[in-house]
Design an enzyme around this catalytic site. Structure first.
Site, PDB file in Angstrom:
ATOM      1  N   GLY A 217       0.781  -1.225   0.000  1.00  0.00           N
ATOM      2  CA  GLY A 217       0.000   0.000   0.000  1.00  0.00           C
ATOM      3  C   GLY A 217       0.815   1.278   0.000  1.00  0.00           C
ATOM      4  O   GLY A 217       0.249   2.371   0.065  1.00  0.00           O
ATOM      5  N   TYR A 309      38.539   5.747  27.834  1.00  0.00           N
ATOM      6  CA  TYR A 309      39.158   7.050  27.615  1.00  0.00           C
ATOM      7  C   TYR A 309      38.113   8.057  27.138  1.00  0.00           C
ATOM      8  O   TYR A 309      37.083   7.700  26.595  1.00  0.00           O
ATOM      9  CB  TYR A 309      40.286   6.970  26.577  1.00  0.00           C
ATOM     10  CG  TYR A 309      39.827   6.453  25.224  1.00  0.00           C
ATOM     11  CD1 TYR A 309      39.320   7.313  24.248  1.00  0.00           C
ATOM     12  CD2 TYR A 309      39.880   5.084  24.919  1.00  0.00           C
ATOM     13  CE1 TYR A 309      38.878   6.845  23.022  1.00  0.00           C
ATOM     14  CE2 TYR A 309      39.433   4.604  23.697  1.00  0.00           C
ATOM     15  CZ  TYR A 309      38.934   5.486  22.751  1.00  0.00           C
ATOM     16  OH  TYR A 309      38.487   5.010  21.548  1.00  0.00           O
ATOM     17  N   GLY A 323      33.851   4.161  14.931  1.00  0.00           N
ATOM     18  CA  GLY A 323      34.833   4.962  15.644  1.00  0.00           C
ATOM     19  C   GLY A 323      36.291   4.801  15.269  1.00  0.00           C
ATOM     20  O   GLY A 323      37.160   5.221  16.037  1.00  0.00           O
ATOM     21  N   HIS A 327      44.363   9.634  12.855  1.00  0.00           N
ATOM     22  CA  HIS A 327      44.449  10.892  13.608  1.00  0.00           C
ATOM     23  C   HIS A 327      45.840  11.116  14.191  1.00  0.00           C
ATOM     24  O   HIS A 327      46.678  10.196  14.241  1.00  0.00           O
ATOM     25  CB  HIS A 327      43.403  10.932  14.718  1.00  0.00           C
ATOM     26  CG  HIS A 327      43.583   9.908  15.790  1.00  0.00           C
ATOM     27  ND1 HIS A 327      44.483  10.059  16.830  1.00  0.00           N
ATOM     28  CD2 HIS A 327      42.964   8.718  16.005  1.00  0.00           C
ATOM     29  CE1 HIS A 327      44.411   9.016  17.636  1.00  0.00           C
ATOM     30  NE2 HIS A 327      43.494   8.177  17.156  1.00  0.00           N
ATOM     31  N   CYS A 345      42.329   2.676  16.162  1.00  0.00           N
ATOM     32  CA  CYS A 345      42.614   3.792  15.254  1.00  0.00           C
ATOM     33  C   CYS A 345      44.020   3.673  14.671  1.00  0.00           C
ATOM     34  O   CYS A 345      44.850   2.889  15.142  1.00  0.00           O
ATOM     35  CB  CYS A 345      42.481   5.120  15.993  1.00  0.00           C
ATOM     36  SG  CYS A 345      40.778   5.538  16.429  1.00  0.00           S
ATOM     37  N   ASN A 347      47.235   5.790  14.373  1.00  0.00           N
ATOM     38  CA  ASN A 347      47.899   6.969  14.904  1.00  0.00           C
ATOM     39  C   ASN A 347      48.974   7.469  13.948  1.00  0.00           C
ATOM     40  O   ASN A 347      49.693   6.670  13.333  1.00  0.00           O
ATOM     41  CB  ASN A 347      48.566   6.658  16.243  1.00  0.00           C
ATOM     42  CG  ASN A 347      47.590   6.242  17.325  1.00  0.00           C
ATOM     43  OD1 ASN A 347      48.011   5.751  18.366  1.00  0.00           O
ATOM     44  ND2 ASN A 347      46.300   6.421  17.108  1.00  0.00           N
TER      45      ASN A 347
END
Length: 398
Positions: A217, A309, A323, A327, A345, A347
């Site tokens: 519908g 952290y 996440g 960086h 991450c 680094n």
């Protein structure tokens, strides 16, 4: 005697004249005048009419003098005649949930003819819209520029029939590439080519949903058309064997940067197992932020736990939805190029991170190689990690 010969000649000519007169044809009667014939489209007393089509009136054996196409509120649908006054077409589609009364007057050889018709368009149970986004889930804007790993995301605001919806989603590229849709669920479909785009490619997306049934519908709310450009080929190779990130532009190495990636292993926190690997796979740049606040609680690791952290980081380039960033981290420069110490991450030194931040755009590619842990999943931004045959199996059936 002379007189008699003349009488004979006159009589002969007269006979010839009678013969000629006897061969003359009768004149044909003129054709009967034709009455003008009016046709409506949609046809008389139509129901459940497609909302996308216009209203049309056509006359044969005559010309249109006037057309009225009125909805249930009394509003007249605007329209125009062709130069020969034989066809009238509404200037807009009929739309959803309307009941129309149409009246047309035409002039033919027998005089004026008037005809009327009614029709009702489809009335949806619900209307569904779609948001056209990049992999970072930000809506596309005309002539945006993305990297060669650009992934198109179609996010429907309600569940849809996948096959019906996919038929209304069209992607074209210049130059042409082979590409396909992959459905994560009944609201989210991703499109990418088999291989990275060539720099300078234009990608055009048409979501022609208005008037289209999308299952149970539901009908599409509107059409959308947008195109974006593909920029230079920026591909970064993060190799855990060398612990370096080698950055290429259009196939040429432009910078090699020491890095420290995920330390590996896992921890059980609150019944959830968290991985500290930088998962292997092909990531793309999602967005950039400088500075960025990183909070381990965002992915289930309490700040007050041993590994928790909350800190402010400079020049953060996000490459996953859970996440993972490339960086700056001056504190880990001792480990960069030799030891993995992060939660996942990548680094870099402050100088390298600032350069990388300025260099990349959304859709640029980061290939992570030779790390441990499970391969990058599609929900994390792992569209390019899925092998092409598996990607094709994720499309809706034809």
């Amino acid at each position: 005697m002379a007189l008699r010969r003349r009488e004979v000649l006159i009589g002969f000519v007269g006979a010839g004249g009678l013969a000629v007169t006897g061969c003359a044809r009768e004149q044909e009667a003129p054709p009967s005048p034709r009455a003008a014939a009016i046709r409506f489209d949609p046809a008389l007393d139509s129901h459940g009419v497609n909302a996308r089509i216009p209203g049309t009136v056509t006359v044969t054996d005559g010309t249109l003098r006037s057309v009225e196409w009125i909805d249930e509120t009394g509003r007249a649908l605007p329209g125009a005649l062709t130069p020969d006054q034989r066809v009238w077409t509404s200037a807009e589609p009929l739309g959803y949930g309307h009941t129309y009364t149409a009246k047309a007057v035409a002039q033919g050889e027998t005089g004026e003819v008037t005809a009327t018709a009614t029709c009702a368009t489809v009335a949806p149970d619900r209307l569904v819209d779609v948001s056209l986004r990049s992999g970072n889930l930000v809506e596309l804007a005309e002539n945006d520029t993305y990297g060669v790993g650009f992934v198109l995301v179609a996010r429907f605001d309600q569940p849809v029939d996948r096959a019906a919806a996919q038929r209304q989603l069209r992607v074209s590229t210049e130059p042409a590439v082979t590409g396909a849709w992959y459905w994560l669920d009944d609201q989210n479909a991703h499109w990418r080519p088999e291989h990275y785009y060539a720099p300078g490619t234009r990608v055009t997306i048409a979501a022609e949903l208005f008037g289209a049934p999308l299952g149970d519908g539901a009908y599409g709310l509107r059409d959308q058309h947008i195109s974006v450009l593909i920029g230079p080929a920026h591909v970064a190779i993060a190799d855990d064997d060398t612990k370096h990130i080698d950055v290429f532009e259009n196939g040429n190495l432009v910078r090699s940067m020491p890095t420290s990636m995920g330390m590996g292993g896992s921890a059980a926190v609150g019944g959830t197992v968290l991985s500290f690997w930088t998962r292997p796979g092909i990531y793309t740049v999602l967005d950039r932020k400088n500075p960025v606040i990183m909070d381990s609680a965002s992915y289930g690791l309490p700040v007050n736990s041993r590994l928790g952290y909350r800190t402010t980081i400079n020049h953060g380039v996000r490459i996953s939805h859970d996440g993972i960033f490339v960086h700056a981290l001056a504190e880990s420069m001792w480990a960069q190029g030799n030891t993995n110490v992060s939660h996942g991450c990548l680094n870099l030194s402050p100088d390298d991170a600032a350069w990388f931040y300025d260099f990349v755009i959304p859709g640029d590619v980061i290939e992570v190689r030779n790390t441990g842990g499970d391969p990058l999943d599609i929900w994390q931004n792992g569209d390019w990690t899925i092998l092409w045959p598996d990607w094709l199996r994720g499309g809706a059936p034809a």
